[in-house]
Design a protein around this motif. Sequence first.
Motif, PDB file in Angstrom:
ATOM      1  N   ARG A   1       0.855  -1.180   0.000  1.00 19.61           N
ATOM      2  CA  ARG A   1       0.000   0.000   0.000  1.00 19.61           C
ATOM      3  C   ARG A   1       0.893   1.232   0.000  1.00 19.61           C
ATOM      4  O   ARG A   1       1.917   1.272   0.685  1.00 19.61           O
ATOM      5  CB  ARG A   1      -0.895  -0.005   1.241  1.00 19.61           C
ATOM      6  N   VAL A   2       0.500   2.244  -0.776  1.00 20.70           N
ATOM      7  CA  VAL A   2       1.268   3.489  -0.825  1.00 20.70           C
ATOM      8  C   VAL A   2       1.070   4.206   0.513  1.00 20.70           C
ATOM      9  O   VAL A   2      -0.037   4.563   0.887  1.00 20.70           O
ATOM     10  CB  VAL A   2       0.811   4.394  -1.994  1.00 20.70           C
ATOM     11  N   ASP A   3       2.169   4.367   1.239  1.00 18.38           N
ATOM     12  CA  ASP A   3       2.118   4.981   2.567  1.00 18.38           C
ATOM     13  C   ASP A   3       2.253   6.500   2.463  1.00 18.38           C
ATOM     14  O   ASP A   3       1.608   7.244   3.199  1.00 18.38           O
ATOM     15  CB  ASP A   3       3.250   4.413   3.421  1.00 18.38           C
ATOM     16  N   TYR A   4       3.094   6.949   1.544  1.00 19.22           N
ATOM     17  CA  TYR A   4       3.356   8.382   1.401  1.00 19.22           C
ATOM     18  C   TYR A   4       3.714   8.640  -0.058  1.00 19.22           C
ATOM     19  O   TYR A   4       4.421   7.850  -0.684  1.00 19.22           O
ATOM     20  CB  TYR A   4       4.526   8.795   2.305  1.00 19.22           C
ATOM     21  N   TYR A   5       3.199   9.748  -0.597  1.00 14.57           N
ATOM     22  CA  TYR A   5       3.573  10.149  -1.953  1.00 14.57           C
ATOM     23  C   TYR A   5       3.574  11.660  -2.045  1.00 14.57           C
ATOM     24  O   TYR A   5       2.613  12.326  -1.657  1.00 14.57           O
ATOM     25  CB  TYR A   5       2.617   9.563  -2.999  1.00 14.57           C
ATOM     26  N   ASN A   6       4.667  12.237  -2.564  1.00 15.96           N
ATOM     27  CA  ASN A   6       4.798  13.672  -2.761  1.00 15.96           C
ATOM     28  C   ASN A   6       4.814  13.930  -4.267  1.00 15.96           C
ATOM     29  O   ASN A   6       5.815  13.683  -4.933  1.00 15.96           O
ATOM     30  CB  ASN A   6       6.096  14.180  -2.122  1.00 15.96           C
ATOM     31  N   PRO A   7       3.674  14.411  -4.841  1.00 14.37           N
ATOM     32  CA  PRO A   7       3.609  14.623  -6.292  1.00 14.37           C
ATOM     33  C   PRO A   7       4.562  15.714  -6.786  1.00 14.37           C
ATOM     34  O   PRO A   7       5.009  15.680  -7.936  1.00 14.37           O
ATOM     35  CB  PRO A   7       2.155  15.005  -6.549  1.00 14.37           C
ATOM     36  N   ASP A   8       4.907  16.681  -5.923  1.00 14.79           N
ATOM     37  CA  ASP A   8       5.821  17.746  -6.340  1.00 14.79           C
ATOM     38  C   ASP A   8       7.247  17.211  -6.525  1.00 14.79           C
ATOM     39  O   ASP A   8       7.938  17.554  -7.480  1.00 14.79           O
ATOM     40  CB  ASP A   8       5.835  18.877  -5.319  1.00 14.79           C
TER      41      ASP A   8
ATOM     42  N   PHE B   1      10.066   4.562  -3.634  1.00 15.32           N
ATOM     43  CA  PHE B   1       9.805   4.456  -5.069  1.00 15.32           C
ATOM     44  C   PHE B   1       9.846   5.842  -5.688  1.00 15.32           C
ATOM     45  O   PHE B   1       9.672   6.850  -5.014  1.00 15.32           O
ATOM     46  CB  PHE B   1       8.455   3.774  -5.361  1.00 15.32           C
ATOM     47  N   HIS B   2      10.105   5.885  -7.005  1.00 22.69           N
ATOM     48  CA  HIS B   2      10.087   7.121  -7.772  1.00 22.69           C
ATOM     49  C   HIS B   2       8.995   6.990  -8.820  1.00 22.69           C
ATOM     50  O   HIS B   2       8.699   5.886  -9.283  1.00 22.69           O
ATOM     51  CB  HIS B   2      11.452   7.377  -8.430  1.00 22.69           C
ATOM     52  N   ILE B   3       8.390   8.090  -9.202  1.00 19.19           N
ATOM     53  CA  ILE B   3       7.271   8.085 -10.152  1.00 19.19           C
ATOM     54  C   ILE B   3       7.679   7.462 -11.494  1.00 19.19           C
ATOM     55  O   ILE B   3       6.837   6.887 -12.195  1.00 19.19           O
ATOM     56  CB  ILE B   3       6.698   9.514 -10.340  1.00 19.19           C
ATOM     57  N   SER B   4       8.963   7.500 -11.837  1.00 21.41           N
ATOM     58  CA  SER B   4       9.415   6.910 -13.105  1.00 21.41           C
ATOM     59  C   SER B   4       9.275   5.383 -13.104  1.00 21.41           C
ATOM     60  O   SER B   4       9.271   4.765 -14.165  1.00 21.41           O
ATOM     61  CB  SER B   4      10.866   7.300 -13.385  1.00 21.41           C
ATOM     62  N   ASP B   5       9.138   4.771 -11.934  1.00 21.64           N
ATOM     63  CA  ASP B   5       8.975   3.318 -11.835  1.00 21.64           C
ATOM     64  C   ASP B   5       7.511   2.891 -11.768  1.00 21.64           C
ATOM     65  O   ASP B   5       7.215   1.709 -11.594  1.00 21.64           O
ATOM     66  CB  ASP B   5       9.714   2.794 -10.599  1.00 21.64           C
TER      67      ASP B   5
END
Length: 153
Positions: A90-97, A114-118
């Motif tokens: 489950r995604v625990d934390y994500y910073n779109p900026d 993880f990075h958004i490129s993956d």
Amino acid sequence: MGRSQQTFNKLEKDKKKKKKREEKLAKKEEQKKNRVKGDLENMMAYVDEFGNITSTPPDPDKPKEKIKLEDIQISTSRQEDIEEQKRQGRVDYYNPDKKFGFIIEKGSRERYFFHISDVDEEYNIQEKDFVSFDLKDTPRGRSCIDITKAPKE
């Protein structure tokens, strides 16, 4: 009187230094006397047929047991088998900026970067989303790759 006290202290210091020097020399001589000469035979170590270290050399007259290559069994699983399994989390934390986040793996509760490129291009990732992913070792530790949306459980 101050001068004689100074001389007395100086003499005491010199006596202490001399005594220390003599003790050090005596200790050095004692070590020289007790030193055991090490020859190569005393330093050798051997491994017996069970893998234990021993000081006795193997008996050259004893016949050696032949082992067939087919009899050797390795108890580790192959790396390909491990890689094929997709992990769930489950995604625990994500910073779109900044385009990075963390996923908590289901079961082990390990937290991976993880990075958004993956992330799969069609998938708009958000916090609390359920995902499946693979892991990759990086210089900074393990991180998630091939991230796709997983069915909610």
